[in-house]
Design an enzyme around this catalytic site. Structure first.
Site, PDB file in Angstrom:
ATOM      1  N   ASP A  31       0.858  -1.186   0.000  1.00 46.34           N
ATOM      2  CA  ASP A  31       0.000   0.000   0.000  1.00 46.34           C
ATOM      3  C   ASP A  31       0.897   1.240   0.000  1.00 46.34           C
ATOM      4  OD1 ASP A  31      -3.205   0.593   1.013  1.00 46.34           O
ATOM      5  OD2 ASP A  31      -1.748   2.233   1.085  1.00 46.34           O
ATOM      6  N   ASN A  87     -12.525  -2.785   3.155  1.00 45.06           N
ATOM      7  CA  ASN A  87     -13.471  -1.675   3.256  1.00 45.06           C
ATOM      8  C   ASN A  87     -14.536  -1.888   2.187  1.00 45.06           C
ATOM      9  OD1 ASN A  87     -12.049  -0.403   5.355  1.00 45.06           O
ATOM     10  ND2 ASN A  87     -10.639   0.533   3.901  1.00 45.06           N
ATOM     11  N   GLY A  93     -15.173   3.791   3.987  1.00 41.84           N
ATOM     12  CA  GLY A  93     -13.807   4.207   3.687  1.00 41.84           C
ATOM     13  C   GLY A  93     -13.235   3.632   2.412  1.00 41.84           C
ATOM     14  N   GLN A  94     -14.038   2.885   1.650  1.00 42.02           N
ATOM     15  CA  GLN A  94     -13.508   2.357   0.394  1.00 42.02           C
ATOM     16  C   GLN A  94     -13.334   3.486  -0.610  1.00 42.02           C
ATOM     17  OE1 GLN A  94     -15.818  -0.805  -1.448  1.00 42.02           O
ATOM     18  NE2 GLN A  94     -14.195  -1.242  -2.943  1.00 42.02           N
ATOM     19  N   HIS A 100     -10.213  -5.348  -2.865  1.00 40.38           N
ATOM     20  CA  HIS A 100      -8.836  -5.541  -2.393  1.00 40.38           C
ATOM     21  C   HIS A 100      -8.842  -5.819  -0.907  1.00 40.38           C
ATOM     22  CE1 HIS A 100      -9.920  -1.288  -2.236  1.00 40.38           C
ATOM     23  NE2 HIS A 100      -9.197  -1.207  -1.129  1.00 40.38           N
TER      24      HIS A 100
HETATM   25  P1  AMP Z   1      -9.588   1.549   0.295  1.00 39.39           P
HETATM   26  O1  AMP Z   1      -9.669   2.878   1.007  1.00 39.39           O
HETATM   27  O2  AMP Z   1      -9.952   0.382   1.149  1.00 39.39           O
HETATM   28  O3  AMP Z   1     -10.316   1.587  -1.021  1.00 39.39           O
HETATM   29  O4  AMP Z   1      -8.040   1.330   0.004  1.00 39.39           O
HETATM   30  C1  AMP Z   1      -7.391   1.822  -1.111  1.00 39.39           C
HETATM   31  C2  AMP Z   1      -5.928   1.763  -0.781  1.00 39.39           C
HETATM   32  O5  AMP Z   1      -5.206   1.810  -1.969  1.00 39.39           O
HETATM   33  C3  AMP Z   1      -5.436   2.924   0.093  1.00 39.39           C
HETATM   34  O6  AMP Z   1      -4.909   2.398   1.308  1.00 39.39           O
HETATM   35  C4  AMP Z   1      -4.363   3.589  -0.769  1.00 39.39           C
HETATM   36  O7  AMP Z   1      -3.256   4.006  -0.001  1.00 39.39           O
HETATM   37  C5  AMP Z   1      -3.994   2.476  -1.732  1.00 39.39           C
HETATM   38  N1  AMP Z   1      -3.485   2.893  -3.023  1.00 39.39           N
HETATM   39  C6  AMP Z   1      -4.074   3.734  -3.905  1.00 39.39           C
HETATM   40  N2  AMP Z   1      -3.338   3.838  -5.019  1.00 39.39           N
HETATM   41  C7  AMP Z   1      -2.267   3.036  -4.849  1.00 39.39           C
HETATM   42  C8  AMP Z   1      -1.118   2.701  -5.646  1.00 39.39           C
HETATM   43  N3  AMP Z   1      -0.922   3.227  -6.873  1.00 39.39           N
HETATM   44  N4  AMP Z   1      -0.200   1.858  -5.143  1.00 39.39           N
HETATM   45  C9  AMP Z   1      -0.376   1.325  -3.901  1.00 39.39           C
HETATM   46  N5  AMP Z   1      -1.418   1.579  -3.117  1.00 39.39           N
HETATM   47  C10 AMP Z   1      -2.355   2.424  -3.572  1.00 39.39           C
END
Ligand code: AMP
Length: 115
Positions: A31, A87, A93-94, A100
């Site tokens: 992440d 999430n 919070g998604q 994922h």
């Molecule tokens: P969510 O809030 O559960 O949808 O999680 C999305 C996650 O994706 C967040 O923790 C971001 O930090 C992560 N994220 C978004 N873009 C990237 C990326 N290019 N590489 C790695 N992590 C990412």
């Protein structure tokens, strides 16, 4: 401009990541905004499922594979114990609507709920 989510772009290679684990159907990478000393995302390669509810209904075997990969990563990068967070929905919070799993391990804090 691509209409894929950022994770769709990672799967297609448009956005490069360091791959921590990969199977035919699953990919794992760090992440970019870690909430624990180990914070890895495990995603299916298919863009078909926006969230874990859809995935569980549509392909429970793929959900099980995500859990298996999470366990292996927790064993390699931490002591084998891990928190698995999905999430589910913007209100929870998604932010990326390509399902994922957040694999959180190592030094966990109460705020490390992903997203
Ligand atoms: P969510 O809030 O559960 O949808 O999680 C999305 C996650 O994706 C967040 O923790 C971001 O930090 C992560 N994220 C978004 N873009 C990237 C990326 N290019 N590489 C790695 N992590 C990412």
């Amino acid at each position: 401009m691509s209409n894929k989510t950022v994770f769709g772009q990672i799967v297609s290679g448009e956005i490069p990541v360091k791959k921590l684990a990969e199977t035919d159907r699953v990919l794992a990478f760090y992440d970019q905004n870690p909430q624990a000393s180990v914070h890895i995302l495990v995603i299916p390669k298919t863009t078909e499922y926006a969230n874990v509810t859809e995935l569980a209904a549509g392909d429970p075997g793929l959900l099980a594979e995500i859990v298996q990969v999470a366990k292996k990563l927790a064993t390699v990068y931490a002591d084998g114990d891990y928190r698995l967070v999905f999430n589910n929905g913007a209100g929870a919070g998604q932010t990326v609507f390509h399902v994922h799993a957040h694999v959180l391990a190592g030094d966990l804090t109460e705020s490390s709920a992903g997203g």
